[in-house]
Write a protein that holds these residues in place. Sequence first.
Motif: not given
Length: 393
Positions: A200-203, A376-378, A380-388
């Motif tokens: 759900g990001v702009e690339l 990475v995205f999904e 939630e603790h990944g590098p680009f996850g929501a909590l991170r």
Amino acid sequence: MTEWITIPIDMRILRGALELERTAHGVLPHRLPAAARRQFPDESLARTEAQPSGVRLSFRTRATAVELDVLPTKRAYQGGPPQPDGLYDLVVDGRPAGQGSVPGGNLTTIDMATQAAVTRPGEPGTLRFSGLAAEVKDVRIWLPQVEVTELIALRTDAPVEPVPDEGRRVWLHHGSSISHGSTAAGPTATWPALAAARGGVELINLGFGGNALLDPFTARAIRDTPADLISLKIGINIANTDSMRLRTFAPAVHGFLDTVREGHPGTPLLVVSPILCPIQEDTPGPVVPDLQAPKLLFRAIGDPAEAARGRLTLNVIRETLARITAQRATDDPNLHYLDGRALYGEADYAELPLPDELHPAPAGHQRIGERFAELVFEDEHGPFGALRTESSP
């Protein structure tokens, strides 16, 4: 009879490009700015950065028909078979809605051994999509990822406006030909485009075939480009061009990261090492085409024994990147590392082999994009996850 409205092509409706160059025909999207282009060492990178991987027209409209006049520059390899026409992917409200190509145009013939090229001029053509629903919708036209595309005119049968950002994060990714998508099935089927859709990001795709070489001008371009998330896929081109030794590679990685951090001091930053590539796991480059093979295959011609004297293999590169990121992460908690073999490893190679021993097939892009999104995205603790990212400074 359709009453066409001509829409100005500018950065308000163009996503994924860093700059537009005015040409004799229209505008040419660039993925590196003019300041970087003045420092290019050869024509190979000039061709590559002008191939609009990840670049798309993006607008909101009630139009039922869209036309785009373009001057494509096709590529061919000396002595090789003709390359297929590049594909344009139409996406409406996030869903695939059509695909097309533009025949003709310029033709650049490349000598694979020397990278010398000769261009034969050609004529512009027109891409047309029709039969769209007469309701407000978000339209994106993704340009061919490996076909230089001059944009001449955009016409619709209803007014357009830019698509609002609506809080979507911008992900800037830098990598090699695999990130560029040279063997993907189309512009929305490169692994970064697939991962961006799921995330759900702009690339912004700064994948440059054969040219992910830790160039300082690329680091400065990343430094100066607004982004919420940044990933750097480092190593494969450095190994297969045999362009560095361990002594120069490690400081160059530090310098690249230092430059990026000058403009993005707290942005989540992910370093990704190469995916599995058996011909280079323990054999240094350079990598060359195997002229005795019945189809295009690459092989590494370095001496494995020289890895002990600083020549780079993929295993050495991974060890070095893991060490550098672990060292820096003590003072940079938003710096992360991902072993590329988590995206495509031995089991994946057995199931989905690299057709030319260097690049994944379209199914491989799908696999890598899915894995990147999951890790990475999904997560939630990944590098680009929501909590991170929510806890990032």
